[in-house]
Design a protein around this motif. Structure first.
Motif: not given
Length: 143
Positions: A24-40
């Motif tokens: 899940l974490a890899i998938g969300i990061r792969a979206w390259d949606a500029s989410l901040d690190q704390e949210l991730l």
């Protein structure tokens, strides 16, 4: 932003729950949606708690995990085959478990448990940006 989704089955073992959290974490990061690190990191922790609960309490039936990102929300969800709803609360200090949903409730902007014909769906939502609007992310598990 278009909505992004990931959804996959999870075997009912602790090792599979850990692997699903990472997936899940890899998938969300792969979206390259500029989410901040704390949210991730918070979303990953919440996913870990939801997955651990599913494996611990419903590991003998089908489990699935998913995430959806829209303009307003990041949704994390886990479905399992148990119809028993988990309880939110704090156990006695000596108990090893029982804090998962308390952690989810403390970290997520919204969370819930919904019965399904073949079990339940536990979910957590995080506000990404924009005004309070309904998310365009629909439940990934259809009833």
């Amino acid at each position: 932003m278009e909505a992004h989704q990931i959804h996959f089955p999870v075997h009912g073992t602790p090792a599979a729950a850990s692997s699903a959290r990472q997936q899940l974490a890899i998938g969300i990061r792969a979206w390259d949606a500029s989410l901040d690190q704390e949210l991730l990191e918070t979303a990953e922790l919440v996913a870990a708690e939801l997955l651990a609960n599913a494996v611990r309490h419903a590991g003998h039936g089908p489990i699935s995990a998913g995430a959806c990102l829209s303009d307003e929300r990041l949704l994390i969800e886990v479905t399992d085959a148990s119809s028993k709803a988990p309880q939110v609360g704090l156990p006695d200090a000596e108990e090893e478990g029982g804090r998962g949903l308390f952690i989810v409730a403390a970290l997520a902007d919204r969370h819930g448990i919904e019965p399904l014909p073949s079990g339940k769906r536990c979910w957590a939502e995080f506000k990404v940006s924009g005004p309070d609007q309904p998310s365009r992310c629909l439940p990934l598990q259809r009833s």
